[in-house]
Design an enzyme around this catalytic site. Structure first.
Site, PDB file in Angstrom:
ATOM      1  CB  THR A 264      -4.514  -4.601   7.003  1.00  0.00           C
ATOM      2  OG1 THR A 264      -4.229  -3.334   6.413  1.00  0.00           O
ATOM      3  CG2 THR A 264      -5.955  -4.637   7.479  1.00  0.00           C
TER       4      THR A 264
ATOM      5  CE1 TYR B 271      -5.815   2.177   2.436  1.00  0.00           C
ATOM      6  CE2 TYR B 271      -3.689   1.353   1.701  1.00  0.00           C
ATOM      7  CZ  TYR B 271      -4.957   1.123   2.207  1.00  0.00           C
ATOM      8  OH  TYR B 271      -5.369  -0.165   2.476  1.00  0.00           O
TER       9      TYR B 271
END
Length: 389
Positions: free
Chosen positions: A42, A196
């Site tokens: 990220t 996730y």
């Protein structure tokens, strides 16, 4: 179940004079010139419409020496968004902007997969363009604070997904994969790890469902299997990778018996002929040792969640036959020419200014020099440059 192929089971058999990480490796639809994978990380350099910026094309092209680049997590829909400046793959503007990134990587001689990442309960209304409540397998909230552009915020309890919404999330993964191919990516990686959405269905504490998507092992793996099958149908199994992190507690995940769940998951998807399985090792549950013999295709090993990945440890992972490829994260932040340095026997650079990992602009992103001292910051770019909204 298919047994491990001779190619993936045997340690590297090249002569000792050749570095284990610098030999080519053939995926079903792509030949990699080396075995170093740039892990997805990220970096939050998209604009507030989740559109990739030109700076991202520079960043990824600088690192095109990797055998394969896996992009940062890309949201498949507004519902799957975790951060406002996380890029997406659900609009024409996003696809067109990603095309600039993939063109730049290919022009530099690289290969790149898009990682499709649905936040599930990790989402927050302040980080979603639609301001919606997070969706998750069950109404189980995080306890840790959530990062937003306005600072840390208390988590918002997710709403349990209906069966219709579960099926919609499966379709969103497939649609995003198709958009990734349209944007010029060489393939896609499904993010089924690190808390996730697919991981939330797999874990004990985040999946309290009693329907066909919960309960025992068959129910827990159902969502992940359906996503993999749908994405494979959309773009071809040979262009699909899957990332898993069995036993990983990141995001407050709890898995009491990961071996049983992940063995069943691999048995269900191994016959599909995926591009690769991307597996994060864990000191509590040694996933590489347990699951390697149960996977017949290419295995990408990652040990960076719990220990620093060095040139030496990465080489051992491949040289000893525990993985075909090794994914490296943090060294690629500070070392755009990581593979070139490996070939020249030059150490990887150290990360500086960690506070710039998740900000906008080029600082701490595209301004790390190569080993020969050549600056990587584009001519005319300013370290005070901000992403345009």
């Amino acid at each position: 179940m298919t047994t491990t192929s001779a190619r993936s089971a045997a340690p590297n058999t090249v002569t000792e004079s050749v570095h284990p990480l610098l030999t080519p490796h053939a995926l079903p639809a792509l030949t990699l010139p080396n075995r170093v994978v740039m892990a997805p990380m990220t970096r939050m350099r998209a604009d507030r419409n989740a559109v990739p910026t030109p700076l991202m094309a520079t960043y990824y092209a600088q690192r095109a020496g990797a055998g394969l680049i896996v992009s940062e997590g890309v949201s498949p829909s507004p519902a799957g968004q975790q951060y406002l400046t996380q890029p997406g793959l659900y609009s024409d503007r996003q696809v067109d902007a990603w095309r600039q990134v993939t063109d730049a990587v290919h022009a530099a001689g690289g290969r790149i997969f898009a990682q499709v990442m649905h936040a599930g309960r990790n989402a927050h209304p302040a980080n979603r363009h639609d301001g919606g409540i997070p969706l998750a397998p069950s109404e189980v909230s995080r306890t840790h604070l959530v990062h937003t552009l306005d600072g840390k915020a208390a988590p918002v309890a997710p709403r349990a997904m209906t069966r219709t919404e579960v099926r919609a999330a499966v379709a969103e993964h497939a649609d995003a994969a198709a958009e990734a191919i349209r944007a010029g990516f060489d393939g896609v990686e499904i993010h089924g790890a690190n808390s996730y959405l697919p991981h939330q269905f797999l874990a004990d504490n985040t999946n309290l469902r009693t329907d066909e998507y919960g309960g025992g092992t068959t129910g827990r793996i159902r969502f992940a299997v359906e996503v993999v099958e749908a994405v494979a149908d959309a773009v071809g199994a040979e262009r699909v990778g899957l990332r898993l992190s069995p036993g990983n507690t990141e995001g407050e995940m709890v898995e009491r018996d990961p071996a049983t769940v992940y063995r069943a998951l691999l048995a269900a998807i191994d016959p599909l002929g995926l591009a690769y399985l991307h597996l994060t090792d864990d000191p509590v549950y040694p996933a590489l040792a347990d699951l390697r013999p149960r996977w017949s295709g290419t295995l990408v090993g990652n040990t960076g969640e719990h220990e620093e990945t060095t040139q030496e440890s990465a080489a051992r992972l491949v040289g000893e036959g525990r993985a075909d490829l090794v994914s490296v994260g943090r060294p690629f932040i500070s070392t755009p020419d990581a593979v070139e340095r490996l070939a020249a026997g030059i150490p990887w650079a150290l990360i500086r200014e960690r506070e710039f990992h998740y900000t906008s602009g080029p600082r701490g992103y595209v301004d790390y020099p190569r080993s020969n001292g050549t600056p990587t910051l584009p001519a005319g770019a300013s370290t005070s440059e901000k992403n345009k909204e």
